[in-house]
Structures are given as C-alpha cells and as structure tokens.
Design a protein around this motif. Structure first.
Motif, PDB file in Angstrom:
ATOM      1  N   ARG A   1      12.863   1.668   2.260  1.00 31.22           N
ATOM      2  CA  ARG A   1      12.274   3.006   2.413  1.00 31.22           C
ATOM      3  C   ARG A   1      10.756   2.915   2.644  1.00 31.22           C
ATOM      4  NH1 ARG A   1      14.537   5.102  -1.901  1.00 31.22           N
ATOM      5  NH2 ARG A   1      12.715   5.106  -3.241  1.00 31.22           N
ATOM      6  N   ILE A   2      10.077   2.052   1.881  1.00 29.68           N
ATOM      7  CA  ILE A   2       8.634   1.946   2.087  1.00 29.68           C
ATOM      8  C   ILE A   2       8.307   1.222   3.396  1.00 29.68           C
ATOM      9  CG2 ILE A   2       7.981   2.161  -0.341  1.00 29.68           C
ATOM     10  CD1 ILE A   2       7.514  -0.918  -0.310  1.00 29.68           C
ATOM     11  N   ALA A   3       9.186   0.326   3.845  1.00 25.04           N
ATOM     12  CA  ALA A   3       8.980  -0.336   5.136  1.00 25.04           C
ATOM     13  C   ALA A   3       9.033   0.691   6.261  1.00 25.04           C
ATOM     14  CB  ALA A   3      10.024  -1.425   5.356  1.00 25.04           C
ATOM     15  N   ILE A   4      10.007   1.585   6.192  1.00 26.31           N
ATOM     16  CA  ILE A   4      10.110   2.648   7.210  1.00 26.31           C
ATOM     17  C   ILE A   4       8.862   3.529   7.159  1.00 26.31           C
ATOM     18  CG2 ILE A   4      11.389   4.745   7.839  1.00 26.31           C
ATOM     19  CD1 ILE A   4      13.949   3.137   6.912  1.00 26.31           C
ATOM     20  N   LYS A   5       8.428   3.866   5.960  1.00 22.24           N
ATOM     21  CA  LYS A   5       7.218   4.674   5.774  1.00 22.24           C
ATOM     22  C   LYS A   5       5.992   3.971   6.368  1.00 22.24           C
ATOM     23  CE  LYS A   5       4.628   6.821   1.984  1.00 22.24           C
ATOM     24  NZ  LYS A   5       4.552   6.932   0.527  1.00 22.24           N
ATOM     25  N   ALA A   6       5.977   2.627   6.295  1.00 22.70           N
ATOM     26  CA  ALA A   6       4.866   1.831   6.822  1.00 22.70           C
ATOM     27  C   ALA A   6       5.060   1.467   8.297  1.00 22.70           C
ATOM     28  CB  ALA A   6       4.707   0.564   5.996  1.00 22.70           C
TER      29      ALA A   6
ATOM     30  N   SER B   1       0.819  -1.222   0.000  1.00 28.82           N
ATOM     31  CA  SER B   1       0.000   0.000   0.000  1.00 28.82           C
ATOM     32  C   SER B   1       0.852   1.272   0.000  1.00 28.82           C
ATOM     33  CB  SER B   1      -0.970   0.000   1.178  1.00 28.82           C
ATOM     34  OG  SER B   1      -0.261   0.108   2.388  1.00 28.82           O
ATOM     35  N   ASN B   2       2.125   1.137   0.331  1.00 29.03           N
ATOM     36  CA  ASN B   2       3.028   2.294   0.319  1.00 29.03           C
ATOM     37  C   ASN B   2       3.865   2.384  -0.950  1.00 29.03           C
ATOM     38  OD1 ASN B   2       2.993   3.912   2.975  1.00 29.03           O
ATOM     39  ND2 ASN B   2       2.780   1.787   3.620  1.00 29.03           N
ATOM     40  N   CYS B   3       3.652   1.444  -1.883  1.00 34.89           N
ATOM     41  CA  CYS B   3       4.398   1.427  -3.153  1.00 34.89           C
ATOM     42  C   CYS B   3       3.682   2.252  -4.214  1.00 34.89           C
ATOM     43  CB  CYS B   3       4.466   0.002  -3.707  1.00 34.89           C
ATOM     44  SG  CYS B   3       5.564  -1.115  -2.878  1.00 34.89           S
ATOM     45  N   ASP B   4       4.470   2.766  -5.156  1.00 37.27           N
ATOM     46  CA  ASP B   4       3.847   3.320  -6.359  1.00 37.27           C
ATOM     47  C   ASP B   4       3.430   2.129  -7.227  1.00 37.27           C
ATOM     48  OD1 ASP B   4       6.122   2.416  -7.803  1.00 37.27           O
ATOM     49  OD2 ASP B   4       7.103   4.350  -7.613  1.00 37.27           O
ATOM     50  N   LYS B   5       2.602   2.372  -8.231  1.00 40.95           N
ATOM     51  CA  LYS B   5       2.019   1.296  -9.044  1.00 40.95           C
ATOM     52  C   LYS B   5       3.062   0.391  -9.719  1.00 40.95           C
ATOM     53  CE  LYS B   5      -1.555  -0.828 -10.760  1.00 40.95           C
ATOM     54  NZ  LYS B   5      -2.024  -1.950  -9.997  1.00 40.95           N
ATOM     55  N   PRO B   6       4.115   0.947 -10.371  1.00 44.85           N
ATOM     56  CA  PRO B   6       5.084   0.036 -11.001  1.00 44.85           C
ATOM     57  C   PRO B   6       5.789  -0.891  -9.995  1.00 44.85           C
ATOM     58  CG  PRO B   6       5.361   2.253 -11.863  1.00 44.85           C
ATOM     59  CD  PRO B   6       4.391   2.347 -10.717  1.00 44.85           C
TER      60      PRO B   6
END
Length: 198
Positions: A127-132, A37-42
């Motif tokens: 990076r997205i793990a930290i964001k999540a 859910s924190n990823c961009d589409k690609p």
C-alpha cells in the motif's frame, strides 16, 4: 531505474521437502527512503530494524521479545529449534552505526506482543509502495534481509565472509543472488549512511 528483482529457491513452509521458486526485490537506498517516508512511525521503526539487522522475521520477533540479546554493539542470537528444524541459528548479528542507534531504542517504540501477522505487514508495504508511486513487484518481508545483504556485500566486498556469518548463512552459494546487481554510483553513495561502521 528498473527495480532489482532476484529469483531464489526456498523450502515451502508446510513441506520443507518441496522447493519453490520465489522472487524478491532488492531495494535501492532511494527506494527504501521513498517507502520509509510514506510509513507511519511504528512501521518505519519496524522496517528500519528489520532492514538494519538483516534478521529473518522469526529472529527479529524473537529479539523484540528478548531485548537483553543486544549488548550495545551486537545482537547475540541463541540457537532456537523446533521439533523439525532450526528456527534461529546461533550467531552474533553485527550492526552499523545507524543500526545500533535504532536497535538501542526499538523496544520503546514497538510492542513485540502486539505485532500484526506477516500478511498485514506485506499489505501495508504494498500500500505504501503504491502511495510512493513504486512498482510492487517482489515486495515482501524477505526484501529487507536480501536488501541488507546486498548493500553490505556491495559496500564491503572484502568482508564477504563476515557478512555471511552475521547473516547466518552457511554456504557461499548466497553470493550468486548478489553477483552483478545493478547498483549505480549514486546507490553506493547513498548506502554509506546506512552501512557506516558495520
């Protein structure tokens, strides 16, 4: 919940005689959804395909350059060798219902010729793990393959042989990595959406 981390041994890339100890994370379905859910589409498409195919990154990249390997149900990988080793083992990769839907259209979303290097994906993943608000321990590109194997073995314990063959495993020693993983009842229920009709 505590992250599920497994230790395993693997030959070093530059010197296959040298065996190194590695750690990788086994994602629970809720953790994968948080990352996703924190990823961009690609990136979401890339990670979904990597997870649901259970392929190694080299195999996945090869498949993305050769979409005709998907026959609508299976990805039929040929054996590919380098001078020193087998890079891809010949096999048929089984896909779940969700996996078939994603793989069917993956070439419209991803350009296999312009994919970043592995380190870029790992940095993005962390990076997205930290964001999540997730711990980054054990997060690497191997965690997708290991996660998929563990979800399949937890969901289909009576089909272990099939799981191992689809994953290109040649020994049953792989099972020691997945023995007694601490999946809860909620984890097993959430896996169903991903592994249905595998």
């Amino acid at each position: 919940m505590e992250p599920i981390i497994i230790n395993f041994k693997e030959p070093e890339k530059n010197d296959r005689r040298n065996i190194i100890q590695m750690k990788t994370r086994i994602l629970r379905p809720a953790e994968y959804e948080k990352l996703r859910s924190n990823c961009d589409k690609p990136h979401q498409t890339f990670f979904d395909g990597l997870l649901l195919s259970g392929m190694k990154l080299d195999e996945y990249r090869y498949f993305l350059k050769n979409p005709s390997l998907f026959d609508g149900k299976l990805i039929k990988l040929p054996e590919i060798r380098s001078k020193k080793r087998i890079i891809v083992r010949q096999r048929s990769v089984k896909l779940s219902l969700k996996g078939r839907a994603i793989i069917k259209n993956i070439h419209r979303s991803l350009d296999a010729n312009s994919m970043p290097e592995n380190q870029s994906y790992i940095k993005y993943l962390k990076r997205i793990a930290i964001k999540a608000n997730m711990d980054t321990e054990g997060l690497n590109l191997k965690c997708f393959r290991k996660t998929w194997e563990s979800w399949l073995i937890a969901s289909y314990p009576y089909r272990i042989g099939e799981v191992l063959l689809s994953q290109g495993r040649t020994t049953i020693s792989t099972l020691k990595d997945y023995n007694n993983l601490s999946f809860g009842r909620d984890d097993l229920l959430e896996m169903k959406e991903w592994v249905e009709d595998w």
